[in-house]
Design an enzyme around this catalytic site. Structure first.
Site, PDB file in Angstrom:
ATOM      1  N   ARG A 122      -9.877  25.025  -0.935  1.00 38.06           N
ATOM      2  CA  ARG A 122     -11.018  24.685  -0.092  1.00 38.06           C
ATOM      3  C   ARG A 122     -11.032  25.612   1.117  1.00 38.06           C
ATOM      4  O   ARG A 122     -10.075  26.337   1.366  1.00 38.06           O
ATOM      5  CB  ARG A 122     -10.969  23.223   0.362  1.00 38.06           C
ATOM      6  CG  ARG A 122      -9.739  22.879   1.197  1.00 38.06           C
ATOM      7  CD  ARG A 122      -9.822  21.462   1.735  1.00 38.06           C
ATOM      8  NE  ARG A 122      -8.694  21.165   2.613  1.00 38.06           N
ATOM      9  CZ  ARG A 122      -8.648  20.147   3.459  1.00 38.06           C
ATOM     10  NH1 ARG A 122      -9.672  19.324   3.549  1.00 38.06           N
ATOM     11  NH2 ARG A 122      -7.596  19.931   4.217  1.00 38.06           N
ATOM     12  N   ASN A 160     -16.086  20.078   7.719  1.00 38.13           N
ATOM     13  CA  ASN A 160     -14.948  19.157   7.673  1.00 38.13           C
ATOM     14  C   ASN A 160     -13.690  19.887   8.108  1.00 38.13           C
ATOM     15  O   ASN A 160     -13.355  20.944   7.555  1.00 38.13           O
ATOM     16  CB  ASN A 160     -14.728  18.623   6.255  1.00 38.13           C
ATOM     17  CG  ASN A 160     -13.665  17.545   6.197  1.00 38.13           C
ATOM     18  OD1 ASN A 160     -13.880  16.431   6.677  1.00 38.13           O
ATOM     19  ND2 ASN A 160     -12.509  17.873   5.634  1.00 38.13           N
ATOM     20  N   GLU A 161     -13.023  19.343   9.113  1.00 42.81           N
ATOM     21  CA  GLU A 161     -11.781  19.935   9.614  1.00 42.81           C
ATOM     22  C   GLU A 161     -11.916  21.448   9.786  1.00 42.81           C
ATOM     23  O   GLU A 161     -11.133  22.247   9.259  1.00 42.81           O
ATOM     24  CB  GLU A 161     -10.610  19.603   8.690  1.00 42.81           C
ATOM     25  CG  GLU A 161     -10.244  18.137   8.684  1.00 42.81           C
ATOM     26  CD  GLU A 161      -9.001  17.811   7.874  1.00 42.81           C
ATOM     27  OE1 GLU A 161      -8.373  16.773   8.136  1.00 42.81           O
ATOM     28  OE2 GLU A 161      -8.663  18.597   6.963  1.00 42.81           O
ATOM     29  N   GLU A 318     -10.106  10.253  10.111  1.00 43.30           N
ATOM     30  CA  GLU A 318      -9.164  10.208   8.990  1.00 43.30           C
ATOM     31  C   GLU A 318      -7.772   9.871   9.494  1.00 43.30           C
ATOM     32  O   GLU A 318      -7.322  10.384  10.505  1.00 43.30           O
ATOM     33  CB  GLU A 318      -9.053  11.566   8.283  1.00 43.30           C
ATOM     34  CG  GLU A 318     -10.178  11.968   7.388  1.00 43.30           C
ATOM     35  CD  GLU A 318      -9.855  13.273   6.652  1.00 43.30           C
ATOM     36  OE1 GLU A 318      -8.658  13.539   6.392  1.00 43.30           O
ATOM     37  OE2 GLU A 318     -10.787  14.026   6.353  1.00 43.30           O
ATOM     38  N   TRP A 326       1.141  16.129   1.046  1.00 50.44           N
ATOM     39  CA  TRP A 326       1.352  17.526   1.395  1.00 50.44           C
ATOM     40  C   TRP A 326       2.643  17.791   2.152  1.00 50.44           C
ATOM     41  O   TRP A 326       2.906  18.914   2.578  1.00 50.44           O
ATOM     42  CB  TRP A 326       0.165  18.048   2.211  1.00 50.44           C
ATOM     43  CG  TRP A 326      -0.367  17.083   3.228  1.00 50.44           C
ATOM     44  CD1 TRP A 326      -1.407  16.202   3.066  1.00 50.44           C
ATOM     45  CD2 TRP A 326       0.127  16.863   4.559  1.00 50.44           C
ATOM     46  NE1 TRP A 326      -1.597  15.466   4.214  1.00 50.44           N
ATOM     47  CE2 TRP A 326      -0.670  15.856   5.144  1.00 50.44           C
ATOM     48  CE3 TRP A 326       1.150  17.433   5.308  1.00 50.44           C
ATOM     49  CZ2 TRP A 326      -0.472  15.399   6.446  1.00 50.44           C
ATOM     50  CZ3 TRP A 326       1.361  16.987   6.613  1.00 50.44           C
ATOM     51  CH2 TRP A 326       0.547  15.972   7.158  1.00 50.44           C
ATOM     52  N   LYS A 367      -4.431  13.628  -5.409  1.00 52.33           N
ATOM     53  CA  LYS A 367      -4.378  12.384  -6.183  1.00 52.33           C
ATOM     54  C   LYS A 367      -3.195  11.490  -5.801  1.00 52.33           C
ATOM     55  O   LYS A 367      -3.220  10.291  -6.069  1.00 52.33           O
ATOM     56  CB  LYS A 367      -4.344  12.684  -7.678  1.00 52.33           C
ATOM     57  CG  LYS A 367      -3.180  13.500  -8.181  1.00 52.33           C
ATOM     58  CD  LYS A 367      -3.319  13.766  -9.686  1.00 52.33           C
ATOM     59  CE  LYS A 367      -2.221  14.672 -10.217  1.00 52.33           C
ATOM     60  NZ  LYS A 367      -2.386  16.068  -9.722  1.00 52.33           N
TER      61      LYS A 367
END
Length: 680
Positions: A122, A160-161, A318, A326, A367
């Site tokens: 991303r 986003n971020e 968030e 991570w 996930k």
């Protein structure tokens, strides 16, 4: 502006009374249509009243350059609105689709050594790419036009971020944009050459086009070039934020706009105090990094987010219900940590508590990242904890809209000092700006002293004591501000490697600490950094590491502690000078949390600052205060793993349990309680 967001969000019964927001990132595109209605049902069961939608949906919304697919998003927004759930709609520009990167690989970012960052993860886009900007803004305009009147829309979520993975791009696009930025900053090459000190190493520039980003070089790149590239990179992302925001405000002027910051850990590339003025309310993402100060760091980051927001309410966009995916080892949260972590953010000003994400993914890189609905489903301890927190937040509705009440102690956190103090070719590569600030914060928590994290944009005079750890970069105006602060009764505390350089990263000559030398009443001719693992003893029984200074004390400056060991044995280690109605103190070594906890009472004494808590719970309980029309809200967080009774605090118990004949407020392990007291 978050109050506007609160008023725009109504429950299923149409109630628009102020309340705390609760929700998550919601990614329905990952799931079959049959799951969506169950999602809304479970959201209502959990007390969810807001979700962020569409964050990574560009490829779904625009599957080809001239093809749009909004039908699925129309249906999702309709379902959410019918369930009384507001939507923070993302512009979806965070992750460009494969068709765009295939057609235009020139939008991909490039590292300092020339490596292209390819698609597959991303944020594979250059902040300065005109091609990316054109496609992204086209998407933003389409979204804003389509959903301008949708009743579910309560806020816009830009990208986003921003900068999480692409803050530093060294491409040719970045080089051209950097040159333009430098022209605007310096106007002339003579001014730039002076600021960058290009007489050193034969770096003098005669054409703007000769200037490049600080790409991989044979040795240390020019320090001011590095610093300016950090400033430029933050500004480039800010300009992208503004470009998207301007379209949203043009089409939907009544819908507030935000983007999620990442005030946590060592995320430092984005100058968030500078960005905060560009959005309608501050939002933040935070994840706990395991370690001995992990919950202190959570409190520190939430407190700093409040400081960036100017003490006004902000949005926790968030955090995690349990484990992340991570870290080297991803440990699940203990029972009670989900609520404690969330409520500590609320204590520091968050009017919204949201998670990544609503439903745990079955595929993809995240996930194994926890969610509000885990892989185990709604019949799980985790979802029951999520639902219980929803009920708690509903009970805390009176807190919504209240602002942080200023503490007597402030810790000054300066982004540019952070950047400059940790650059290469310095006296020590072991210096850690954020860790030093966090140690002071932990020490103040250990003393039970309420503290605010503030930036140089704040009114520093609100605090009787101002701690400025490693305030390395001090322009002349800031030096004057700090001098005026002390002369008018404030008490400044600063540390090693402070006051050393100006805004161009040039040394203030005449001896360290440069711009603060006269204010502190000391002079240092040479630094004395310590090797990793080396320590020195002070005569107050504390131990220093990382750094020492050979201090010459001017007349009128008091010595509070001296070195007992090391090359500076017998010389001053901690000093204080009275200035006007205030004072300025200097700590020349890293004392760590234990040493600072021992030293701080002497540094706080001239201001008469001590804990507001009963003596028996100081250090066990963290306290924060929010105030508004609904009252003064005293938050109490148990920092320990055992129950702690708190006596002698008046107020209506909004959260917590009062027990015994003396009605002691008993905080369970890692629990949070809230008392409502009359304002004033």
């Amino acid at each position: 502006m978050i109050s506007t967001l609160l008023s725009r969000t109504s429950g299923a019964d149409g109630d628009r009374a102020p309340r705390l927001l609760y929700g998550a990132d919601y990614n329905p595109e990952q799931w079959p249509r049959s799951v969506w209605e169950e999602d809304v049902r479970l959201m209502r069961e959990a007390g969810v009243n807001i979700v962020s939608v569409g964050i990574f949906s560009w490829a779904r919304l625009q599957p080809a350059p001239d093809t749009w697919d909004f039908g699925w998003l129309d249906e999702v927004l309709d379902l959410l609105h019918a369930g009384g759930i507001g939507v923070d709609l993302a512009t979806a520009t965070a992750s460009p689709p494969p068709w765009l990167t295939t057609a235009h690989p020139e939008i991909l970012p490039v590292t300092a050594d020339g490596t292209t960052l390819w698609p597959g993860a991303r944020q594979h886009w250059r902040p300065t790419s005109p091609v990316f900007r054109a496609h992204a803004l086209r998407l933003v305009r389409e979204l804003a036009t389509r959903y301008a009147g949708h009743p579910a829309l309560v806020a816009w979520h830009v990208n986003n971020e921003l900068g999480c993975h692409n803050v530093y791009d060294f491409s040719d696009d970045a080089a051209r944009a950097f040159q333009d930025w430098l022209r605007a900053r310096y106007t002339t090459l003579d001014a730039l050459n002076s600021a960058w000190g290009t007489a050193f190493w034969s770096q003098r520039y005669t054409e703007w086009e000769q200037i490049l980003p600080p790409r991989q070089a044979a040795s240390h790149p020019n320090p001011t070039q590095q610093l300016d590239f950090k400033r430029f990179s933050s500004d480039a992302l800010k300009e992208h934020l503004r470009a998207e925001r301007d379209i949203l405000r043009e089409i939907t002027p009544d819908v507030p706009v935000t983007t999620n910051f990442m005030v946590m850990g060592n995320t430092k590339g984005m100058n968030y105090p500078d960005w905060a003025q560009e959005i309608d309310f501050v939002s933040n993402d935070h994840y706990v990094h395991p370690g001995p100060q992990d919950r202190d760091e959570l409190s520190f980051s939430a407190n700093l987010t409040s400081g960036i927001s100017g003490g006004r309410p902000w949005f926790l966009m968030e955090h995690s219900t349990s484990a992340v995916n991570w870290q080297p080892v991803n440990v699940a949260k203990r029972p009670g940590d989900l609520a404690r972590d969330s409520l500590l953010h609320v204590a520091h000003g968050a009017d919204a508590v949201c998670y990544f994400q609503w439903r745990q993914s079955v595929a993809g890189a995240e996930k194994y990242h926890s969610a509000m609905v885990p892989h185990a489903g709604a019949d799980s301890d985790l979802f029951r904890a999520v639902t219980e927190l929803g009920s708690t937040l509903k009970a805390l509705a009176p807190v919504a809209g209240s602002e942080r009440e200023a503490a007597r102690v402030g810790i000054l956190y300066d982004w540019e000092s952070w950047w400059a103090s940790e650059q290469d070719s310095h006296p020590s590569s072991l210096l850690d700006y954020r860790q030093e600030a966090l140690d002071w914060y932990s020490a103040l928590l250990a003393l039970g002293v309420r503290t605010d994290l503030v930036t140089t944009r704040a009114d520093l005079h609100r605090h009787q004591v101002l701690v400025a750890p490693v305030l390395h970069m001090v322009p002349a105006d800031l030096a004057k501000t700090l001098t005026r602060y002390t002369e008018q009764g404030g008490h400044l505390i600063t540390t090693y490697f402070s006051g050393v350089v100006d805004e161009h990263d040039h040394i203030w000559l005449g001896g360290y600490p440069g711009a603060l030398r006269e204010l502190l009443g000391i002079r240092i001719e040479e630094f004395g950094p310590l090797l990793d693992g080396d320590t020195v003893e002070l005569d107050d029984a504390t131990t220093g590491s990382l750094w020492t200074d050979r201090i010459t004390v001017a007349p009128g400056t008091d010595v509070l502690a001296r070195y007992r060991t090391g090359v500076h044995a017998g010389r001053a280690a901690v000093t204080r000078k009275a200035t006007g109605a205030g004072s300025a103190a200097y700590v020349s070594t890293r004392l760590g949390v234990a040493g600072l906890t021992s030293l701080l009472p002497r540094l706080l004494a001239p201001a008469g600052v001590e804990s507001e808590l009963p003596a028996e719970v100081r250090g066990l309980i963290e306290t924060t205060v929010r105030s508004g029309p609904g009252g003064r809200f005293l938050f109490l967080a148990n920092r320990t793993d055992t129950a702690v009774p708190v006596r002698g605090l008046a107020g209506e118990v909004l959260l917590g349990t009062a027990e015994g004949d003396d009605r002691a407020l008993v905080l369970g392990p890692r629990a949070v309680a809230v008392l409502r007291q009359p304002v004033g």
